[in-house]
Design an enzyme around this catalytic site. Structure first.
Site, PDB file in Angstrom:
ATOM      1  N   HIS A  37       0.837  -1.213   0.000  1.00 16.78           N
ATOM      2  CA  HIS A  37       0.000   0.000   0.000  1.00 16.78           C
ATOM      3  C   HIS A  37       0.869   1.260   0.000  1.00 16.78           C
ATOM      4  O   HIS A  37       0.572   2.233  -0.689  1.00 16.78           O
ATOM      5  CB  HIS A  37      -0.950   0.009   1.203  1.00 16.78           C
ATOM      6  CG  HIS A  37      -1.829  -1.205   1.269  1.00 16.78           C
ATOM      7  ND1 HIS A  37      -2.472  -1.595   2.405  1.00 16.78           N
ATOM      8  CD2 HIS A  37      -2.141  -2.130   0.327  1.00 16.78           C
ATOM      9  CE1 HIS A  37      -3.167  -2.703   2.168  1.00 16.78           C
ATOM     10  NE2 HIS A  37      -2.965  -3.060   0.913  1.00 16.78           N
TER      11      HIS A  37
ATOM     12  N   HIS B 270      -9.391  -1.764  -4.347  1.00 18.45           N
ATOM     13  CA  HIS B 270      -8.266  -2.152  -3.500  1.00 18.45           C
ATOM     14  C   HIS B 270      -7.316  -3.097  -4.235  1.00 18.45           C
ATOM     15  O   HIS B 270      -6.094  -3.022  -4.072  1.00 18.45           O
ATOM     16  CB  HIS B 270      -8.719  -2.788  -2.185  1.00 18.45           C
ATOM     17  CG  HIS B 270      -7.542  -3.050  -1.297  1.00 18.45           C
ATOM     18  ND1 HIS B 270      -6.952  -2.063  -0.537  1.00 18.45           N
ATOM     19  CD2 HIS B 270      -6.773  -4.158  -1.137  1.00 18.45           C
ATOM     20  CE1 HIS B 270      -5.891  -2.556   0.069  1.00 18.45           C
ATOM     21  NE2 HIS B 270      -5.752  -3.828  -0.270  1.00 18.45           N
TER      22      HIS B 270
ATOM     23  N   ASP C 224      -3.239  -2.673  -4.641  1.00 19.71           N
ATOM     24  CA  ASP C 224      -2.202  -3.700  -4.441  1.00 19.71           C
ATOM     25  C   ASP C 224      -1.335  -3.868  -5.689  1.00 19.71           C
ATOM     26  O   ASP C 224      -0.111  -3.969  -5.606  1.00 19.71           O
ATOM     27  CB  ASP C 224      -2.863  -5.057  -4.128  1.00 19.71           C
ATOM     28  CG  ASP C 224      -3.378  -5.131  -2.696  1.00 19.71           C
ATOM     29  OD1 ASP C 224      -2.955  -4.330  -1.861  1.00 19.71           O
ATOM     30  OD2 ASP C 224      -4.213  -6.034  -2.437  1.00 19.71           O
TER      31      ASP C 224
ATOM     32  N   HIS D 259      -1.057 -11.022  -5.233  1.00 26.27           N
ATOM     33  CA  HIS D 259       0.382 -10.769  -5.081  1.00 26.27           C
ATOM     34  C   HIS D 259       1.259 -11.814  -5.765  1.00 26.27           C
ATOM     35  O   HIS D 259       2.249 -11.475  -6.409  1.00 26.27           O
ATOM     36  CB  HIS D 259       0.749 -10.690  -3.603  1.00 26.27           C
ATOM     37  CG  HIS D 259       0.103  -9.533  -2.907  1.00 26.27           C
ATOM     38  ND1 HIS D 259       0.271  -8.231  -3.322  1.00 26.27           N
ATOM     39  CD2 HIS D 259      -0.740  -9.480  -1.855  1.00 26.27           C
ATOM     40  CE1 HIS D 259      -0.434  -7.421  -2.538  1.00 26.27           C
ATOM     41  NE2 HIS D 259      -1.052  -8.162  -1.645  1.00 26.27           N
TER      42      HIS D 259
ATOM     43  N   HIS E 186      17.198 -30.507 -43.492  1.00 26.10           N
ATOM     44  CA  HIS E 186      18.581 -29.971 -43.460  1.00 26.10           C
ATOM     45  C   HIS E 186      19.108 -29.934 -42.037  1.00 26.10           C
ATOM     46  O   HIS E 186      19.279 -28.864 -41.464  1.00 26.10           O
ATOM     47  CB  HIS E 186      18.583 -28.559 -44.050  1.00 26.10           C
ATOM     48  CG  HIS E 186      19.958 -28.075 -44.437  1.00 26.10           C
ATOM     49  ND1 HIS E 186      20.819 -27.440 -43.573  1.00 26.10           N
ATOM     50  CD2 HIS E 186      20.621 -28.144 -45.605  1.00 26.10           C
ATOM     51  CE1 HIS E 186      21.939 -27.106 -44.191  1.00 26.10           C
ATOM     52  NE2 HIS E 186      21.841 -27.517 -45.441  1.00 26.10           N
TER      53      HIS E 186
HETATM   54 ZN    ZN Z   1      -3.871  -4.706  -0.006  1.00 26.83          ZN
END
Ligand code: ZN
Length: 439
Positions: free
Chosen positions: A81, A237, A241, A264, A345
């Protein structure tokens, strides 16, 4: 030109870590240009420090539900944050002194960080800001989550949140991230957790500093003992993040990020992939130690196809990584086992035919000639090749770096010296001649 920024004055604030519950004081101090965001653990002997950078990210499987940094045994948790606010307000350089192992959770959003940083004042510095530029699409996916980023002249995020839950059904937001939009649309929206997850998180020692005030606890009927700041607070939110995590590139980025249910773990995966991409561009290609001039022009495959008439299986240039009109061009050809010529080849020992290496060089030469304004719309005919030398074999997995230098360029003829390299070693060279004719 955008300049770098730091704080005008130092300023502190205190709080409690959301996960550890530890009391913490954090002090922001101005920092010189090019330093980035640096954390200093002032409570530990020797005051160890680390930079907010993907190299210092702790394993998200070991430390879930937040982004944590660590180095040489010391850790700093839940930085996302704060980092988001620093991106949002355009702070490039900062020393963050911290006297415990977690950034304060405050009200669960970035609101209070914004307030103190504005109070301290933001100072312009005398050096241009460096951006992480996304050069080609990069994506990562896991189960039903997806995170992709595309080249774009500014920082844009489009996020879709979608849980199988009556309160967290589809929410979508798409916006350019700049100081105004970040503060108004993103910064004040708080972290959330499903009520069903609370016990489990407490059991693994998380959420010790969480309360109904700083964390929205979501039930089937709404949030417990709290009011949403916006009906779509949850997706906002998630963007907070994501903005914070993206700062682990070590600098602000320009790119268009498209996220579906990303968190995350996936965010960090994307950042690692982007960092690899950057290393590859800086090297000039996989396995190559070629460096090219940043300021020179680059051409992607669609632009190459507008210049050259060649098509599969005879288009032998994937990308032009450097083009200096009338002087020099460097192209890339990624050689893969799917290239048709390897079928015969040779089946047991696939080797790229030398004449096709020459053809690839000639195509880069063609781009160099025809990209000149006065030659646009003409056709370059490859009429002679001299001093050809094949020095090494080229096999699937190699990346050919095709360098072309102009020796002579007249209105109707051109002569170039060319070299093909793999991993910095010359594999072939030749002098090539072209005539330029009307199409
Ligand atoms: Zn968060």
């Amino acid at each position: 030109m955008e300049l770098q920024h730091t704080l005008k004055h130092e300023i502190s604030l205190e709080g409690v870590g959301l996960h550890t519950g530890n009391p913490v004081k954090i002090t922001f101090k101005p920092a010189p240009v090019d330093l980035g965001i640096n954390f200093v653990r002032v409570d530990l002997e020797g005051r160890p420090w680390l930079k907010a950078d993907v190299l210092n990210v702790l394993d998200a499987n070991r430390i879930p539900r937040r982004t944590s940094l660590g180095k040489d045994g010391f850790e700093i948790h839940t930085v996302e944050h704060l980092l988001a606010v620093l991106v949002g307000l355009g702070i490039d350089n900062l020393i963050v002194e911290i006297n415990n192992n977690e950034v304060p959770g405050l009200d669960g959003s970035g609101l209070e960080f914004i307030e103190v940083i504005k109070k301290a004042g933001i100072e312009e510095q005398n050096s241009p800001r460096k951006y992480f530029l996304v050069k080609e699409p990069v994506w990562v996916a896991e189960k039903d989550s997806l995170l992709a980023v595309f080249p774009h002249p500014s920082f844009k995020i489009s996020y879709t949140l979608d849980y199988d839950h009556p309160i967290l059904r589809s929410q979508y937001i798409s916006l350019e991230i700049n100081p105004e939009t970040f503060e108004k649309e993103i910064s004040s929206f708080r972290t959330f957790v499903l009520q069903d997850e609370v016990e489990e998180l407490k059991k693994i020692g998380l959420g010790k500093g969480a309360s109904y005030d700083n964390t929205l606890v979501v039930t089937d009927d709404g949030v417990i003992k709290n009011q949403l700041r916006s009906p779509d607070e949850f997706v906002r939110h998630k963007v907070l993040d994501l903005v914070g995590d993206m700062y682990l590139l070590g600098m602000q980025m320009k790119g268009n990020v498209v996220a579906i249910k990303s968190g995350h773990t996936l965010n960090i995966k994307l950042i690692k992939k982007l960092t690899e991409q950057k290393a590859r561009y800086e090297l000039g290609g996989v396995g190559s130690n070629y460096t090219f001039k940043q300021e020179a022009k680059e051409l992607g495959i669609s632009q190459i196809m507008q210049i050259l008439p060649h098509r599969y299986p005879f288009l032998l240039v994937d990308r032009i990584i450097s083009l200096e009109g009338g002087k020099r061009a460097v192209g890339i050809k990624n050689v893969t086992i799917n290239d048709g010529f390897f079928e015969g080849h040779f089946p047991k020992r696939p080797v790229m035919p030398g004449v096709l290496i020459i053809e690839a060089m000639a195509q880069v030469g063609g781009v160099l000639m025809l990209s000149q304004e006065e030659h646009q719309g003409k056709i370059a005919y490859f009429i002679a090749a001299n001093n050809i030398k094949f020095r090494k074999t080229v096999i699937p997995g190699d990346q050919l770096v095709l360098e072309v230098e102009v020796v002579k360029l007249r209105s109707k003829t051109g002569q170039v010296h060319t070299q093909a390299l793999v991993a910095g070693k010359v594999v072939a060279e030749a002098d090539l001649m072209f005539t330029l004719g009307e199409s």
